[in-house]
Design an enzyme around this catalytic site. Sequence first.
Site, PDB file in Angstrom:
ATOM      1  N   HIS A   1       3.056  46.901  41.781  1.00 23.99           N
ATOM      2  CA  HIS A   1       3.927  46.686  40.617  1.00 23.99           C
ATOM      3  C   HIS A   1       5.044  47.729  40.643  1.00 23.99           C
ATOM      4  O   HIS A   1       4.827  48.879  41.041  1.00 23.99           O
ATOM      5  CB  HIS A   1       3.109  46.809  39.327  1.00 23.99           C
ATOM      6  CG  HIS A   1       3.867  46.352  38.130  1.00 23.99           C
ATOM      7  ND1 HIS A   1       4.832  47.141  37.538  1.00 23.99           N
ATOM      8  CD2 HIS A   1       3.844  45.196  37.431  1.00 23.99           C
ATOM      9  CE1 HIS A   1       5.359  46.478  36.515  1.00 23.99           C
ATOM     10  NE2 HIS A   1       4.768  45.294  36.434  1.00 23.99           N
TER      11      HIS A   1
ATOM     12  N   GLU B   1       9.292  40.035  40.730  1.00 27.24           N
ATOM     13  CA  GLU B   1       9.624  40.726  39.483  1.00 27.24           C
ATOM     14  C   GLU B   1      10.833  41.629  39.706  1.00 27.24           C
ATOM     15  O   GLU B   1      10.675  42.790  40.140  1.00 27.24           O
ATOM     16  CB  GLU B   1       8.436  41.579  39.028  1.00 27.24           C
ATOM     17  CG  GLU B   1       7.180  40.785  38.743  1.00 27.24           C
ATOM     18  CD  GLU B   1       6.295  41.493  37.723  1.00 27.24           C
ATOM     19  OE1 GLU B   1       6.002  40.868  36.704  1.00 27.24           O
ATOM     20  OE2 GLU B   1       5.933  42.652  37.929  1.00 27.24           O
TER      21      GLU B   1
HETATM   22  P1  PGA Z   1       7.555  42.149  30.932  1.00 29.65           P
HETATM   23  O1  PGA Z   1       6.718  42.782  32.140  1.00 29.65           O
HETATM   24  O2  PGA Z   1       7.042  40.748  30.735  1.00 29.65           O
HETATM   25  O3  PGA Z   1       7.288  43.033  29.773  1.00 29.65           O
HETATM   26  O4  PGA Z   1       8.991  42.153  31.361  1.00 29.65           O
HETATM   27  C1  PGA Z   1       6.390  42.015  33.255  1.00 29.65           C
HETATM   28  C2  PGA Z   1       5.632  42.828  34.239  1.00 29.65           C
HETATM   29  O5  PGA Z   1       5.902  44.041  34.366  1.00 29.65           O
HETATM   30  O6  PGA Z   1       4.738  42.315  34.920  1.00 29.65           O
END
Ligand code: PGA
Length: 254
Positions: free
Chosen positions: A99, A168
């Site tokens: 992540h 992401e």
């Molecule tokens: P968010 O986070 O939905 O708050 O943007 C997503 C993530 O970090 O997986």
Amino acid sequence: MIIANFKSNIVNYPKWVDDFVNSCPPVEFYVGMAPPFINIADAYPEIEFWSNRDENDHDMWDMHTGAQDVDYSSGSRTGAISVEMLEKHGDITFVIIGHSERREFFHEDNDLIRKKIHAVNASNLRPILCIGETKEENKEGITKDVLKNQLEVIDGLNLSRDFTIAYEPVWAIGSGLTPEPKDINDIHKYIKDVVQSVSANSLVPDVIYGGSVTNKNAKSFFVEEFVDGALIGGASLEGSTFGEIVNIWNEFII
Ligand code: PGA
């Protein structure tokens, strides 16, 4: 596949699950919740109860608990949780790896993430590898190069069948900003192609999107062909909001 990532937040698990199941009908696809390690024992019994709750004794939900991170080894590694420990725990079916918050705050680089991916890929846990570009990289127009570099961690690997990627963009996480749905679709197709070409078994993985997904914008992403679900942070903290998003995904997979 819709996954909730609670990050380092405190959640009331009985209330969360209650709000969740009251906000959408039972669904048959993979729904996951990744609580902090210390809360897995609070979350799992709640989920298990609802997973088995049907007047005909059939599973109503395909609900899973997962880990937000894992260590690649075991033994004398103070504070770490190993893949083997997660497997032995028995209630955990997936692990988020790489992540962007791990990369940024805990300095995880490709070398470390490669070791984690290798360890989880060899287990019976589903790996969810997160990749994404920063705002600067996006502006420079080098998003695909950045993603390709992050995908080097799977080079030559025989990937498990359920290997999953979460796209992401770093600048979209928790910011309320998102790429255009069409651009997300294009990137997801690119990721599938790269993984297919660099993995030993030519796997085409599921690619889910993460970064400011809410009950208001989820539909605009879910209509796109190569979006296989979502990884949700902020909007997953309320069980009812998460349930609404699960419900929206349900409309697209029937
Ligand atoms: P968010 O986070 O939905 O708050 O943007 C997503 C993530 O970090 O997986």
